[in-house]
Design a protein around this motif. Structure first.
Motif, mmCIF file in Angstrom:
data_model
loop_
_atom_site.group_PDB
_atom_site.id
_atom_site.type_symbol
_atom_site.label_atom_id
_atom_site.label_comp_id
_atom_site.label_asym_id
_atom_site.label_seq_id
_atom_site.Cartn_x
_atom_site.Cartn_y
_atom_site.Cartn_z
ATOM 1 N N SER A 111 55.128 4.885 -7.208
ATOM 2 C CA SER A 111 54.966 5.704 -8.418
ATOM 3 C C SER A 111 55.757 6.995 -8.313
ATOM 4 C CB SER A 111 53.482 6.025 -8.643
ATOM 5 O OG SER A 111 52.762 4.864 -8.915
ATOM 6 N N LYS A 112 55.693 7.632 -7.158
ATOM 7 C CA LYS A 112 56.440 8.882 -6.962
ATOM 8 C C LYS A 112 57.938 8.634 -7.073
ATOM 9 C CE LYS A 112 52.869 10.920 -4.054
ATOM 10 N NZ LYS A 112 52.510 11.367 -2.707
ATOM 11 N N ARG A 113 58.393 7.543 -6.487
ATOM 12 C CA ARG A 113 59.821 7.223 -6.551
ATOM 13 C C ARG A 113 60.242 6.910 -7.991
ATOM 14 N NH1 ARG A 113 63.201 2.673 -3.132
ATOM 15 N NH2 ARG A 113 65.152 3.071 -4.213
ATOM 16 N N PHE A 114 59.426 6.126 -8.693
ATOM 17 C CA PHE A 114 59.700 5.787 -10.091
ATOM 18 C C PHE A 114 59.846 7.058 -10.929
ATOM 19 C CE2 PHE A 114 57.462 5.417 -14.201
ATOM 20 C CZ PHE A 114 58.368 4.631 -14.894
ATOM 21 N N LEU A 115 58.922 7.993 -10.768
ATOM 22 C CA LEU A 115 58.986 9.237 -11.529
ATOM 23 C C LEU A 115 60.242 10.028 -11.199
ATOM 24 C CD1 LEU A 115 55.261 10.328 -11.322
ATOM 25 C CD2 LEU A 115 56.522 9.800 -13.422
ATOM 26 N N ARG A 116 60.522 10.182 -9.895
ATOM 27 C CA ARG A 116 61.689 10.973 -9.481
ATOM 28 C C ARG A 116 62.988 10.352 -9.988
ATOM 29 N NH1 ARG A 116 61.519 10.057 -4.481
ATOM 30 N NH2 ARG A 116 63.350 8.740 -4.375
ATOM 31 N N GLU A 117 63.145 9.042 -9.780
ATOM 32 C CA GLU A 117 64.388 8.391 -10.201
ATOM 33 C C GLU A 117 64.520 8.368 -11.720
ATOM 34 O OE1 GLU A 117 64.684 4.579 -8.306
ATOM 35 O OE2 GLU A 117 64.936 5.473 -6.321
ATOM 36 N N GLY A 118 63.432 8.127 -12.409
ATOM 37 C CA GLY A 118 63.485 8.130 -13.871
ATOM 38 C C GLY A 118 63.902 9.482 -14.410
ATOM 39 N N ARG A 119 63.349 10.543 -13.829
ATOM 40 C CA ARG A 119 63.686 11.884 -14.295
ATOM 41 C C ARG A 119 65.106 12.274 -13.904
ATOM 42 N NH1 ARG A 119 60.264 15.496 -16.011
ATOM 43 N NH2 ARG A 119 61.039 17.072 -14.580
ATOM 44 N N GLU A 120 65.619 11.773 -12.771
ATOM 45 C CA GLU A 120 67.024 12.006 -12.415
ATOM 46 C C GLU A 120 67.936 11.386 -13.470
ATOM 47 O OE1 GLU A 120 67.694 10.366 -8.530
ATOM 48 O OE2 GLU A 120 66.586 11.965 -7.528
ATOM 49 N N LYS A 121 67.613 10.177 -13.876
ATOM 50 C CA LYS A 121 68.419 9.496 -14.902
ATOM 51 C C LYS A 121 68.344 10.238 -16.223
ATOM 52 C CE LYS A 121 68.071 5.044 -12.687
ATOM 53 N NZ LYS A 121 67.373 3.781 -12.606
ATOM 54 N N VAL A 122 67.172 10.760 -16.535
ATOM 55 C CA VAL A 122 67.028 11.520 -17.780
ATOM 56 C C VAL A 122 67.909 12.762 -17.752
ATOM 57 C CG1 VAL A 122 65.420 12.976 -19.072
ATOM 58 C CG2 VAL A 122 64.768 10.653 -18.457
ATOM 59 N N TRP A 123 67.961 13.451 -16.610
ATOM 60 C CA TRP A 123 68.811 14.645 -16.519
ATOM 61 C C TRP A 123 70.265 14.259 -16.783
ATOM 62 C CZ3 TRP A 123 67.885 19.647 -16.650
ATOM 63 C CH2 TRP A 123 68.938 20.508 -16.390
ATOM 64 N N HIS A 124 70.707 13.181 -16.156
ATOM 65 C CA HIS A 124 72.075 12.700 -16.362
ATOM 66 C C HIS A 124 72.289 12.330 -17.834
ATOM 67 C CE1 HIS A 124 75.835 10.529 -15.759
ATOM 68 N NE2 HIS A 124 75.291 9.543 -16.457
ATOM 69 N N ASN A 125 71.360 11.598 -18.401
ATOM 70 C CA ASN A 125 71.496 11.175 -19.800
ATOM 71 C C ASN A 125 71.492 12.356 -20.761
ATOM 72 O OD1 ASN A 125 71.620 8.531 -18.948
ATOM 73 N ND2 ASN A 125 69.479 8.083 -19.428
ATOM 74 N N THR A 126 70.726 13.381 -20.438
ATOM 75 C CA THR A 126 70.711 14.586 -21.283
ATOM 76 C C THR A 126 72.089 15.237 -21.297
ATOM 77 O OG1 THR A 126 68.367 14.940 -20.819
ATOM 78 C CG2 THR A 126 69.616 16.838 -21.614
ATOM 79 N N ALA A 127 72.705 15.342 -20.138
ATOM 80 C CA ALA A 127 74.061 15.912 -20.064
ATOM 81 C C ALA A 127 75.040 15.056 -20.863
ATOM 82 C CB ALA A 127 74.506 16.031 -18.609
ATOM 83 N N GLU A 128 74.910 13.746 -20.778
ATOM 84 C CA GLU A 128 75.791 12.845 -21.538
ATOM 85 C C GLU A 128 75.553 12.989 -23.040
ATOM 86 O OE1 GLU A 128 78.312 10.922 -20.405
ATOM 87 O OE2 GLU A 128 77.929 11.845 -18.458
ATOM 88 N N LEU A 129 74.298 13.107 -23.450
ATOM 89 C CA LEU A 129 73.994 13.304 -24.877
ATOM 90 C C LEU A 129 74.576 14.614 -25.382
ATOM 91 C CD1 LEU A 129 70.302 12.050 -24.998
ATOM 92 C CD2 LEU A 129 72.247 11.013 -26.183
#
Length: 193
Positions: A167-185
């Protein structure tokens, strides 16, 4: 500001159209309280920004909850899940909608174009975003206990440490991807203007 969001969550609790919607609401409220405590405890480089971000993020969930059947597709799927699903599945559906759909929008709402252009400031924003991961990870065990309303099987009890790590890994990796996607958006929106 966080106190007003928590008050709004409390107000909605009694008016939920389906009791199973309470699982995510309760988990989210406890998490919001933990973030408020971390802000008060000087856990972040820019606590005022983190509070603005947290409030903007929470408002997107509350807006979806208020919209019901008119909410975005990710939220409609979460809200319409069968009530008999285990509580943790309702929470995971809520996390999916909130992190993958709402979080980039909340970040874009509280990071201006000028801030995207300031590498040092953007790096501070990213570090505070990552510090939220620490708060979320600290809540995994407590939320596991909260959501275990029925007895766990022997297999569930044996796998609990691995599930919590996952669960901790899922949250961390998901939020890392969100940060990247936010920059792309942001970059895509900048190219259009």
């Amino acid at each position: 500001m966080i106190e007003s969001v928590i008050a709004d969550m409390d107000a909605r609790r009694n008016n939920l159209r389906a009791p199973h919607l309470r699982y995510f609401l309760d988990t989210y409220e406890r998490t919001t309280r933990a973030i408020g405590k971390a802000i008060a405890g000087a856990h972040f480089e820019d606590p005022r920004w983190v509070e603005r971000w947290d409030v903007a993020f929470a408002r997107l969930y509350l807006d979806a909850l208020d919209a019901g059947d008119a909410a975005s597709r990710p939220w409609r799927l979460a809200f319409s899940a069968p009530a008999e699903l285990p509580p943790v599945r309702h929470v995971l559906l809520g996390i999916n909608a909130h992190v993958n759909y709402d979080l980039p929008q909340a970040l874009l709402a509280v990071i201006s174009s000028a801030e995207f252009g300031d590498a040092a400031l953007l790096d501070r924003r990213r570090r505070d975003h990552e510090r939220i991961d620490e708060v979320l990870a600290s809540r995994v065990g407590a939320e596991d206990v909260e959501l275990s309303t029925s007895g766990k099987s022997l297999l569930d009890r044996v796998l609990t440490p691995l599930n919590r790590l996952g669960s901790k890994r899922f949250l961390r990796e998901g939020r890392e991807k969100v940060w990247h996607n936010t920059a792309e958006l942001h970059a895509a929106a900048s190219r259009r203007t």
